[in-house]
Design a protein around this motif. Structure first.
Motif, short mmCIF file in Angstrom:
data_model
loop_
_atom_site.label_atom_id
_atom_site.label_comp_id
_atom_site.label_asym_id
_atom_site.label_seq_id
_atom_site.Cartn_x
_atom_site.Cartn_y
_atom_site.Cartn_z
N THR A 40 0.83 -1.21 0.00
CA THR A 40 0.00 0.00 0.00
C THR A 40 0.87 1.26 0.00
OG1 THR A 40 -1.76 -1.14 1.17
CG2 THR A 40 -1.79 1.26 1.28
N LEU A 41 1.92 1.25 0.80
CA LEU A 41 2.79 2.42 0.92
C LEU A 41 3.61 2.67 -0.35
CD1 LEU A 41 3.94 4.56 2.95
CD2 LEU A 41 5.71 2.88 3.47
N LEU A 42 4.11 1.61 -0.96
CA LEU A 42 5.05 1.77 -2.06
C LEU A 42 4.42 1.79 -3.45
CD1 LEU A 42 7.91 -0.55 -0.78
CD2 LEU A 42 7.76 1.94 -0.63
N SER A 43 3.29 1.16 -3.63
CA SER A 43 2.70 1.05 -4.96
C SER A 43 2.48 2.38 -5.68
CB SER A 43 1.39 0.26 -4.90
OG SER A 43 1.65 -1.08 -4.59
N PRO A 44 2.08 3.46 -5.00
CA PRO A 44 1.89 4.72 -5.73
C PRO A 44 3.19 5.34 -6.25
CG PRO A 44 0.77 4.78 -3.61
CD PRO A 44 1.63 3.57 -3.62
N LEU A 45 4.33 4.91 -5.72
CA LEU A 45 5.61 5.49 -6.12
C LEU A 45 6.09 4.87 -7.43
CD1 LEU A 45 7.40 5.44 -2.66
CD2 LEU A 45 6.26 7.36 -3.76
N PRO A 46 6.98 5.55 -8.15
CA PRO A 46 7.52 4.99 -9.39
C PRO A 46 8.28 3.68 -9.13
CG PRO A 46 8.17 7.28 -9.12
CD PRO A 46 7.52 6.86 -7.85
N LEU A 47 8.31 2.83 -10.13
CA LEU A 47 8.93 1.52 -10.02
C LEU A 47 10.36 1.58 -9.48
CD1 LEU A 47 9.04 -1.53 -10.58
CD2 LEU A 47 9.73 -0.98 -12.91
N SER A 48 11.12 2.57 -9.88
CA SER A 48 12.52 2.64 -9.44
C SER A 48 12.64 2.82 -7.93
CB SER A 48 13.26 3.76 -10.16
OG SER A 48 12.70 5.01 -9.81
N ALA A 49 11.60 3.35 -7.28
CA ALA A 49 11.65 3.57 -5.83
C ALA A 49 11.45 2.27 -5.06
CB ALA A 49 10.60 4.58 -5.41
N PHE A 138 14.53 13.25 -3.35
CA PHE A 138 13.53 12.32 -3.87
C PHE A 138 12.66 13.00 -4.92
CE2 PHE A 138 9.66 9.67 -3.55
CZ PHE A 138 10.23 8.44 -3.81
N ALA A 139 12.24 14.24 -4.66
CA ALA A 139 11.42 14.98 -5.62
C ALA A 139 12.20 15.19 -6.93
CB ALA A 139 10.99 16.32 -5.03
N GLU A 140 13.47 15.51 -6.82
CA GLU A 140 14.30 15.68 -8.02
C GLU A 140 14.40 14.38 -8.80
OE1 GLU A 140 18.98 16.43 -8.84
OE2 GLU A 140 18.01 17.78 -7.39
N GLU A 141 14.55 13.29 -8.09
CA GLU A 141 14.63 11.97 -8.73
C GLU A 141 13.33 11.66 -9.47
OE1 GLU A 141 16.94 8.66 -9.63
OE2 GLU A 141 17.54 10.43 -8.53
N LEU A 142 12.19 11.98 -8.86
CA LEU A 142 10.90 11.76 -9.49
C LEU A 142 10.75 12.63 -10.75
CD1 LEU A 142 8.47 11.49 -6.45
CD2 LEU A 142 9.41 9.64 -7.85
N ARG A 143 11.20 13.88 -10.70
CA ARG A 143 11.14 14.75 -11.89
C ARG A 143 11.97 14.17 -13.02
NH1 ARG A 143 11.25 18.73 -7.95
NH2 ARG A 143 13.49 19.03 -8.15
N GLN A 144 13.14 13.66 -12.70
CA GLN A 144 13.99 13.06 -13.73
C GLN A 144 13.34 11.84 -14.34
OE1 GLN A 144 17.83 12.39 -11.99
NE2 GLN A 144 18.34 14.57 -11.91
N LEU A 145 12.64 11.06 -13.54
CA LEU A 145 11.94 9.88 -14.06
C LEU A 145 10.80 10.30 -14.98
CD1 LEU A 145 11.78 7.65 -10.88
CD2 LEU A 145 13.10 7.21 -12.95
N ASP A 146 10.11 11.39 -14.64
CA ASP A 146 9.01 11.88 -15.49
C ASP A 146 9.51 12.31 -16.86
OD1 ASP A 146 7.09 11.37 -13.61
OD2 ASP A 146 6.98 13.44 -12.87
#
Length: 148
Positions: A40-49, A138-146
């Motif tokens: 439940t906690l991890l599923s909304p996050l991108p796969l790399s997380a 973490f936010a920067e990492e998510l932006r790079q993934l997007d």
């Protein structure tokens, strides 16, 4: 991963690259409940997380296969008596002890209080991140993934 007091413990997760942390209570050490909370906690996050998770050898992780079927995550285990194999988690646990001393009744803090402790840890600048906070990294990492 868990910080214990009796049957209850605190599950602590830390993303290796950004040191982003999540803490939650596991009141009954139920392996099924723990794996469901992780999913439940991890599923909304991108796969790399959550591509893989490293656990210690606690019995609460005996349903690790649920992570593969629930969200396609690999589970790894540290060698017995080898805490350096999960150094980021050990460091997080040490930091969390500032808010949850060893004599704290783990069932006492609410889920909201646990989230607040995680949030506080995530806004504390870290030298290993060039004095950025884990939340910023973490936010920067998510932006790079997007962008990819």
């Amino acid at each position: 991963m868990p910080m214990e007091l009796g049957k209850a413990n605190v599950a602590s997760l830390v993303e290796r690259k950004t040191r982003y942390a999540a803490l939650f209570r596991n009141n009954d050490r139920s392996s099924k409940q723990l794996m469901n909370r992780l999913i439940t906690l991890l599923s909304p996050l991108p796969l790399s997380a959550w591509r893989s998770i490293t656990f210690d050898r606690g019995l609460e992780f005996n349903r690790w296969r649920d992570l593969r079927t629930g969200m396609d995550t690999e589970a790894w285990f540290c060698a017995p008596q080898a805490p350096w194999q999960k150094g980021s988690v050990e460091n997080l646990n040490k930091r969390a002890r500032r808010y949850l001393p060893r004599d704290t009744a783990i069932v006492a803090p609410s889920d909201h209080a646990m989230a607040e402790i995680g949030a506080q840890l995530n806004v504390t600048p870290r030298r290993c991140l060039g004095y950025r906070t884990p939340a910023e990294a973490f936010a920067e990492e998510l932006r790079q993934l997007d962008r990819s």
